[in-house]
Enzyme design. Sequence first.
Site, PDB file in Angstrom:
ATOM      1  N   HIS A 154      44.762  40.167  50.922  1.00 45.18           N
ATOM      2  CA  HIS A 154      45.519  40.038  49.679  1.00 45.18           C
ATOM      3  C   HIS A 154      45.710  41.383  48.975  1.00 45.18           C
ATOM      4  O   HIS A 154      46.824  41.752  48.583  1.00 45.18           O
ATOM      5  CB  HIS A 154      44.807  39.046  48.750  1.00 45.18           C
ATOM      6  CG  HIS A 154      45.592  38.648  47.551  1.00 45.18           C
ATOM      7  ND1 HIS A 154      45.539  39.335  46.363  1.00 45.18           N
ATOM      8  CD2 HIS A 154      46.457  37.616  47.337  1.00 45.18           C
ATOM      9  CE1 HIS A 154      46.315  38.745  45.470  1.00 45.18           C
ATOM     10  NE2 HIS A 154      46.888  37.692  46.039  1.00 45.18           N
TER      11      HIS A 154
ATOM     12  N   SER B 161      51.128  36.645  42.564  1.00 45.16           N
ATOM     13  CA  SER B 161      50.452  37.914  42.856  1.00 45.16           C
ATOM     14  C   SER B 161      51.454  38.944  43.355  1.00 45.16           C
ATOM     15  O   SER B 161      51.450  40.107  42.922  1.00 45.16           O
ATOM     16  CB  SER B 161      49.376  37.708  43.916  1.00 45.16           C
ATOM     17  OG  SER B 161      48.290  36.977  43.426  1.00 45.16           O
TER      18      SER B 161
ATOM     19  N   ASP C 264      41.494  43.848  43.134  1.00 42.30           N
ATOM     20  CA  ASP C 264      41.799  42.800  44.098  1.00 42.30           C
ATOM     21  C   ASP C 264      40.685  42.693  45.130  1.00 42.30           C
ATOM     22  O   ASP C 264      39.523  42.967  44.823  1.00 42.30           O
ATOM     23  CB  ASP C 264      43.154  43.105  44.751  1.00 42.30           C
ATOM     24  CG  ASP C 264      43.974  41.849  45.022  1.00 42.30           C
ATOM     25  OD1 ASP C 264      43.603  41.099  45.939  1.00 42.30           O
ATOM     26  OD2 ASP C 264      44.968  41.624  44.311  1.00 42.30           O
TER      27      ASP C 264
END
Length: 363
Positions: free
Chosen positions: A146, A308, A114
Site C-alpha cells: 500500500h 488512499s 503508511d
Amino acid sequence: MNYLPNRLMVSFIPTLSRNRILEIFDMLNTPIIDEIQEFNTYTISTEPHLLNIIAKRLSNFYGVKHVDYDGIMEAQLIPNDPLFKYQWGALKINSTRAWNVTRGSTLVKIAILDTGINTRHPDIYGKVILSKNFTLSPTSQDLNGHGTHIAGIAAAMTRNDVGIAGIGINPKIMNVKVLDDNGQGSFSDVARGIVYAVNNGANVINLSCGSVTSSTVIQNAVQYAQDKGVLLIASAGNAAANQLFYPAAYPQCISVAALERNDTIAPFSNFGAPWVDLAAPGVSILSTLPTQENKTGQTDYGYLSGTSQATAFVSGLAALMLSLNPNPNIVRNKLKATTVNIDGTGTLYQNGRINAYIALLHV
C-alpha cells in the site's frame, strides 16, 4: 486559461517618451517587470482580479499601440515513462500541462505515513531521504504494498524512461511507517508519525489511512502539524457512506474522495459536504509496488483502488504548488478553489475534482 493571470504586455508608439510611459504605469499602479526596448514594449504586473480592467484602461491612453495578455509558451515536457499512457488519473487532472508550469522542487518533502516504502524500487530509488518505523514490523520497508503504491502516485521519478510518472515530479519522500505489514496501526503510532514528520521538515503529510473513531491524540497531532505550516492530505474512507472518517474529517486536514474515470464518485468512496473537501481519481490506479512479494499479489507495478490513491494525487499536486508558493494556507485554499465542478459538487464533496494545471496558474 493559457495566459498568466497577473501580467500584461503593453506596446507604445515610438515617439511616446519614457517619462510619459512611466507616468501611465504609475497612475494605474502597475509595476514594470521587464521591457523590450527595440519595440517599446513593457511587461507589467497587476492584481489578477483587475487584469481585464487594467487592459481596457491602458488601451484608452494616447500612444498605446496594443495591450496583450502574457501568454504561456509551453516547453512540452512529455513523459517518456513507458507506463504513463496507462495513468488515466494523471491525464485526467491535466498533469502534463501542469508540468510545463513547474517541474516541482527537491526542497519540498512529502511524508508518506503508511505501510512503509520499497526504497529500492527503480522508480523511487534515491528519492527517500529518511525512513522511520513506528510499528512492530522488523523493517521500515514495505511488505504490504500500500505505502509504495501511494508514494509512486505522489512522487515517483518522472521522465526517467522507467515505469510511471509521479505527480509531484521532484519532491523528496519521507518514509514514515505507521501501519504494519497487515496495513494496521495504532492511534499512538500514527500520532507519533505525524509529529516525527513535522519535526523533520515535512511540507506535506499524506494520510491514506483512518478510522471511524475520533482520537484526541490524533487531533492534537494534526493541529500540531497545521500550526507548524504543514499541509495534511487525508483519505475520506472506503465505506460508501456519509460517515465521518478520521483524521480526514478533522478541519486541519484536506479530505479526499475517490472518482471513477467519468468523474462520478467511486462506488466505495465515502462522501458528504462539507466534511469531504474535494475529489481525485481513485479507481484502477497504476503505480509502483514492492519488487518483492507483498500483500497485493502484484510486484513492481500494479493497479489498486481507493480513497488512499485519490489522496496521493492531491499530495503530489500540493507539492507542485508549494514549489511555486511556499505559503501552506494559500496552497490549501487554492487547492479547493481551483477544482473542476463535477456531478456531486456541493453535496458529495464541498468542492469538485482537482485540476493541476489550473491550480498552478492561480497559486
